[in-house]
Design a protein around this motif. Structure first.
Motif, mmCIF file in Angstrom:
data_model
loop_
_atom_site.group_PDB
_atom_site.id
_atom_site.type_symbol
_atom_site.label_atom_id
_atom_site.label_comp_id
_atom_site.label_asym_id
_atom_site.label_seq_id
_atom_site.Cartn_x
_atom_site.Cartn_y
_atom_site.Cartn_z
ATOM 1 N N THR A 1 0.835 29.702 4.183
ATOM 2 C CA THR A 1 1.696 30.829 3.793
ATOM 3 C C THR A 1 1.936 30.874 2.294
ATOM 4 O O THR A 1 2.271 31.923 1.744
ATOM 5 C CB THR A 1 3.067 30.752 4.488
ATOM 6 N N PHE B 1 -2.600 40.679 10.590
ATOM 7 C CA PHE B 1 -1.843 39.762 11.446
ATOM 8 C C PHE B 1 -1.208 38.653 10.614
ATOM 9 O O PHE B 1 -0.060 38.254 10.865
ATOM 10 C CB PHE B 1 -2.727 39.145 12.523
ATOM 11 N N GLY B 2 -1.952 38.146 9.621
ATOM 12 C CA GLY B 2 -1.385 37.124 8.747
ATOM 13 C C GLY B 2 -0.146 37.629 8.029
ATOM 14 O O GLY B 2 0.854 36.917 7.905
ATOM 15 N N SER B 3 -0.190 38.872 7.575
ATOM 16 C CA SER B 3 0.962 39.463 6.888
ATOM 17 C C SER B 3 2.140 39.640 7.837
ATOM 18 O O SER B 3 3.304 39.438 7.450
ATOM 19 C CB SER B 3 0.575 40.823 6.288
ATOM 20 N N TYR C 1 -1.727 31.158 15.413
ATOM 21 C CA TYR C 1 -2.395 32.432 15.167
ATOM 22 C C TYR C 1 -2.233 32.863 13.710
ATOM 23 O O TYR C 1 -3.174 33.355 13.076
ATOM 24 C CB TYR C 1 -1.831 33.514 16.088
ATOM 25 N N GLY C 2 -1.028 32.658 13.167
ATOM 26 C CA GLY C 2 -0.788 33.010 11.779
ATOM 27 C C GLY C 2 -1.598 32.156 10.825
ATOM 28 O O GLY C 2 -2.137 32.657 9.833
ATOM 29 N N LEU D 1 4.096 31.477 17.106
ATOM 30 C CA LEU D 1 2.972 32.249 16.576
ATOM 31 C C LEU D 1 2.212 31.506 15.481
ATOM 32 O O LEU D 1 1.227 32.024 14.957
ATOM 33 C CB LEU D 1 3.476 33.588 16.016
ATOM 34 N N THR D 2 2.679 30.317 15.114
ATOM 35 C CA THR D 2 2.110 29.606 13.967
ATOM 36 C C THR D 2 0.595 29.397 14.048
ATOM 37 O O THR D 2 -0.107 29.659 13.060
ATOM 38 C CB THR D 2 2.825 28.253 13.773
ATOM 39 N N LEU E 1 -4.313 33.659 8.154
ATOM 40 C CA LEU E 1 -4.107 33.481 6.720
ATOM 41 C C LEU E 1 -5.249 32.713 6.068
ATOM 42 O O LEU E 1 -5.745 33.093 5.009
ATOM 43 C CB LEU E 1 -2.778 32.760 6.475
ATOM 44 N N TYR F 1 2.796 37.762 10.443
ATOM 45 C CA TYR F 1 3.347 36.422 10.681
ATOM 46 C C TYR F 1 4.258 35.993 9.532
ATOM 47 O O TYR F 1 5.382 35.518 9.746
ATOM 48 C CB TYR F 1 2.202 35.423 10.849
ATOM 49 N N VAL F 2 3.792 36.183 8.296
ATOM 50 C CA VAL F 2 4.600 35.810 7.132
ATOM 51 C C VAL F 2 5.877 36.643 7.074
ATOM 52 O O VAL F 2 6.962 36.133 6.768
ATOM 53 C CB VAL F 2 3.790 35.973 5.833
#
Length: 452
Positions: free
Chosen positions: A293, A67-69, A224-225, A221-222, A229, A71-72
């Motif tokens: 990020t 999910f982090g990926s 959650y991201g 979405l920040t 991350l 978002y980025v």
């Protein structure tokens, strides 16, 4: 069924369940209209706790990392069109080229000046803390030093040869230069035949409005991201790595904090004449996204929203300074970090640095911060240039590689803050900073959330 397979499935499901639980909390907080900034900070804290939990119980973090990926990737999706359209819109809206020259000189002066000061701070703190004392490490297998581009190659890489290809390969600086050429042409033609460029100006304004809406979708979405991350990074590093190179981590963050608080805070207080604490409170969405990020480009969409809607800097100043800062402003990566790595390498390999070396280090840091614009991995290239100029072994870069990701979080936050401060200072000098709106308290927490 094999016990190892069962264990793997179990750790995967536990990690997945924890992630869903946290996402649910963040979603419910959004439904209850808790401030956007509050949710981002909460996500940062929860991510730290979750990362420690995953690391301690050796749980799988693949779902969180995925999910982090995502978002980025969504944020990076915006970088190329955002830089191109915003720079085009910002410059083409100017009435004369003299104004462009003036704000361009001021922007670069602040970028390079603060990078030089950052290098001095990094060097001073490194000499005080002496990182690397007592460390004896072998160079990791397979380490290869990054090749330093020649001056000619750096210049050629900055000149756009095929704008479509530059956009496809993610080369921001050549695309930015192409946008400047187009914008200047629009100004020139518009001064003689306004009706000829009106459709182009209308198209650019429409594209800008549409892109801003897309940015709002992604920024939602920040929280959650940020959680995904920070949890993934915290779970990745064990105490052994942190203890071994703890002196480098501490030295780096002390230097970064000094530069952040004293230099940036001092400029905001003495030059812009505003309350530094209020300024830092207003820009914390930028700080949080940059910290998690580790990408100035990924931070660009949020930084633009912060500069215009929370700091109340005019869009045309923000649209010029912010994309340029994401490409060439490296206070943390090009100023502080190379100085610390140079002192660390000299200590580890028993090499004595002289006063001349220190002067050379600062000058080379400033020059290299220009030369690495648009080059992938600017911190590595800048550090390579500095170590080479001082005659130090490049293996020092490999030794600190184990904790560089942790330090890069702070470096990127400082880079992004430097861009934000420069936008404020340039706007203030040009009368394009709304001081009254900045000082209002009613928009301090909710302005970004309401904009979304």
């Amino acid at each position: 069924m094999d016990n190892n397979l069962l264990s793997a499935i179990e750790t995967n499901w536990i990690g997945f369940a924890v992630s869903i639980f946290v996402f649910g909390i963040l979603f419910l907080s959004a439904r209850k209209r808790i401030g956007f900034g509050t949710r981002v900070l909460a996500a940062l804290g929860i991510g730290l706790i979750a990362g420690i939990f995953f690391q301690y119980f050796d749980l799988e973090t693949e779902a969180i990392k995925t999910f982090g990926s995502i978002y980025v990737s969504l944020i990076r999706m915006l970088v190329i069109p955002l830089v191109f359209v915003l720079v085009l819109n910002s410059i083409s809206s100017l009435t004369n080229l003299e104004y462009l020259r003036k704000i361009g000189i001021k922007t670069f002066a602040w970028f390079l000046g603060t990078t030089g000061v950052a290098s001095i701070i990094g060097l001073s703190v490194a000499l005080l803390f002496n990182p690397g004392k007592g460390i004896q490490q072998a160079v990791p297998e397979g380490f290869e030093a990054r090749e330093i581009p020649t001056f000619s190659q750096v210049i050629l890489d900055l000149v756009p040869s095929n704008p479509v290809n530059e956009a496809a390969t993610g080369k921001v600086v050549p695309l930015l230069i192409f946008a400047i050429f187009l914008a200047v042409a629009i100004i020139k033609v518009g001064s003689k035949k306004p009706e000829a460029v009106k459709p182009v100006r209308d198209l650019i304004e429409s594209l800008t409005a549409v892109l801003h809406q897309v940015v709002k979708f992604v920024i939602r979405l920040t929280p959650y991201g940020v959680f995904a991350l920070i949890a993934g990074i915290t779970a990745r590093y064990g105490w052994d790595t942190l203890q071994e190179l703890g002196s480098v981590i501490i030295t780096s963050y002390v230097a970064l904090i000094i530069h952040f608080a004293l230099i940036f805070g001092g400029l905001v207080l003495l030059v812009a004449k505003i309350n530094p604490l209020r300024f830092f409170r207003k820009i914390y969405p930028t700080l949080t996204v940059a910290f998690t990020t580790r990408s100035s480009y990924a931070t660009l969409p949020v930084n633009l929203e912060v500069i215009t809607k929370r700091l109340h800097v005019s869009p045309r100043i923000a649209s010029f300074v912010a994309p340029l800062g994401a490409s060439v402003n490296f206070n943390g990566c090009g100023g502080i970090w190379p100085a610390i790595v140079a002192v660390f390498t000299a200590q580890v390999f028993g090499i004595q640095l002289t006063g001349t070396d220190y002067v050379t280090l600062v000058l080379v840091s400033i020059i290299s911060s220009i030369g690495v614009a648009g080059v992938p991995g600017p911190a590595v290239i800048s550090t390579t240039v500095v170590l080479t100029a001082l005659g130090l072994p490049l293996e020092g870069i490999a030794i600190v590689a184990g904790v560089e990701a942790l330090i890069d979080m702070g470096r990127t936050a400082v880079n992004a803050t430097g861009t934000t401060v420069t936008a404020l200072l340039v706007a203030n000098s040009e009368g394009e900073f709304d001081r009254e709106a900045f000082n209002r308290r009613d928009d301090d927490e909710e302005i970004l959330l309401n904009a979304l």
